[in-house]
Scaffold this motif. Structure first.
Motif, mmCIF file in Angstrom:
data_model
loop_
_atom_site.group_PDB
_atom_site.id
_atom_site.type_symbol
_atom_site.label_atom_id
_atom_site.label_comp_id
_atom_site.label_asym_id
_atom_site.label_seq_id
_atom_site.Cartn_x
_atom_site.Cartn_y
_atom_site.Cartn_z
ATOM 1 N N PHE A 1 42.745 34.186 46.795
ATOM 2 C CA PHE A 1 41.462 34.842 46.566
ATOM 3 C C PHE A 1 40.789 34.282 45.314
ATOM 4 O O PHE A 1 39.576 34.129 45.269
ATOM 5 N N LYS A 2 41.577 33.925 44.297
ATOM 6 C CA LYS A 2 41.036 33.525 42.998
ATOM 7 C C LYS A 2 40.463 32.102 42.991
ATOM 8 O O LYS A 2 39.350 31.895 42.525
ATOM 9 N N TRP A 3 41.205 31.128 43.506
ATOM 10 C CA TRP A 3 40.717 29.755 43.352
ATOM 11 C C TRP A 3 39.446 29.472 44.149
ATOM 12 O O TRP A 3 38.591 28.710 43.656
ATOM 13 N N PRO A 4 39.226 30.044 45.341
ATOM 14 C CA PRO A 4 37.926 29.813 45.981
ATOM 15 C C PRO A 4 36.766 30.437 45.198
ATOM 16 O O PRO A 4 35.647 29.916 45.219
ATOM 17 N N ARG A 5 37.038 31.541 44.498
ATOM 18 C CA ARG A 5 35.998 32.143 43.650
ATOM 19 C C ARG A 5 35.603 31.192 42.529
ATOM 20 O O ARG A 5 34.421 31.049 42.210
ATOM 21 N N GLU A 6 36.595 30.534 41.928
ATOM 22 C CA GLU A 6 36.296 29.575 40.861
ATOM 23 C C GLU A 6 35.515 28.387 41.406
ATOM 24 O O GLU A 6 34.590 27.890 40.752
ATOM 25 N N ASP B 1 32.900 36.305 45.400
ATOM 26 C CA ASP B 1 33.813 37.286 45.980
ATOM 27 C C ASP B 1 33.951 37.110 47.483
ATOM 28 O O ASP B 1 35.041 37.223 48.033
ATOM 29 N N ARG B 2 32.843 36.824 48.144
ATOM 30 C CA ARG B 2 32.913 36.597 49.590
ATOM 31 C C ARG B 2 33.664 35.319 49.913
ATOM 32 O O ARG B 2 34.356 35.245 50.916
ATOM 33 N N THR B 3 33.503 34.316 49.068
ATOM 34 C CA THR B 3 34.219 33.068 49.280
ATOM 35 C C THR B 3 35.723 33.285 49.139
ATOM 36 O O THR B 3 36.510 32.795 49.952
ATOM 37 N N GLY B 4 36.118 34.022 48.119
ATOM 38 C CA GLY B 4 37.533 34.333 47.959
ATOM 39 C C GLY B 4 38.063 35.161 49.103
ATOM 40 O O GLY B 4 39.177 34.954 49.587
#
Length: 188
Positions: free
Chosen positions: A112-117, A134-137
């Protein structure tokens, strides 16, 4: 012999060329191969569909293992691109990005975290926001849960479907000039 590198001090440092993007289509092929392997395993051993799978057949294990390894290679390549594009200032190092998937319980947070970054990086380079962090994560998280809990083949296809979206957005963000840092990035 001059070890100080004085000969190279006069040269201007050239920006490093970005490495190639991950080949997402290989992930789709691995997902389809894993689905086919699951179908073969259930047709040869119908008890696999009824009982918990403690020790899978070798061909099923290899299909799952290779799919997961290739997913981690693609995550590594995404972060290698980000690291080179930011001259090493991107907060997530490539090797760490791949290995954090393997930490129990933290791996679920990590997907969840790395796609948010990555989404924050894309948004910082574009004047209008392209991605919602958030949606990306959340797009990658359920795919990883499906991979771990429900079905490995379908889960890996979902993971690479979300990776194709990440890849398209990252390609677009790297082709435009960075946005001015005067305003904070949207959706942070």
């Amino acid at each position: 012999m001059d070890w100080s590198g004085a000969g190279s001090q006069g040269q201007q440092s050239q920006p490093q060329a970005l490495p190639s993007f991950p080949r997402i289509w290989v992930g789709y092929l691995l997902g389809v191969a894993t689905l086919i392997t699951e179908i073969i395993a259930v047709s040869l051993h119908p008890e696999l569909a009824k009982e918990p799978l403690l020790i899978p057949p070798l061909y099923l294990f290899l299909a799952n293992f290779i799919s997961l390894i290739y997913w981690m290679v693609c995550v590594y390549e995404f972060h290698l691109i980000l690291s080179r594009a930011t001259a090493g200032t991107y907060p997530v190092k490539p090797l760490r990005a791949a290995w954090f998937h393997l930490i129990p319980f933290y791996g679920l947070y990590w997907v969840f975290k790395w796609p948010r970054e990555l989404a924050r990086f894309v948004n910082s380079r574009l004047p209008p926001p392209l991605m919602r962090p958030d949606r990306t994560g959340f797009a990658v998280f359920p795919a990883f849960v499906v991979f771990l809990v429900l079905d490995r083949g379908f889960g890996i296809i979902l993971l690479f479907w979300s990776a194709s979206h990440l890849s398209c957005c990252l390609r677009y963000a790297l082709t435009v000039q960075p946005a001015s840092p005067a305003s904070p990035p949207p959706f942070s």
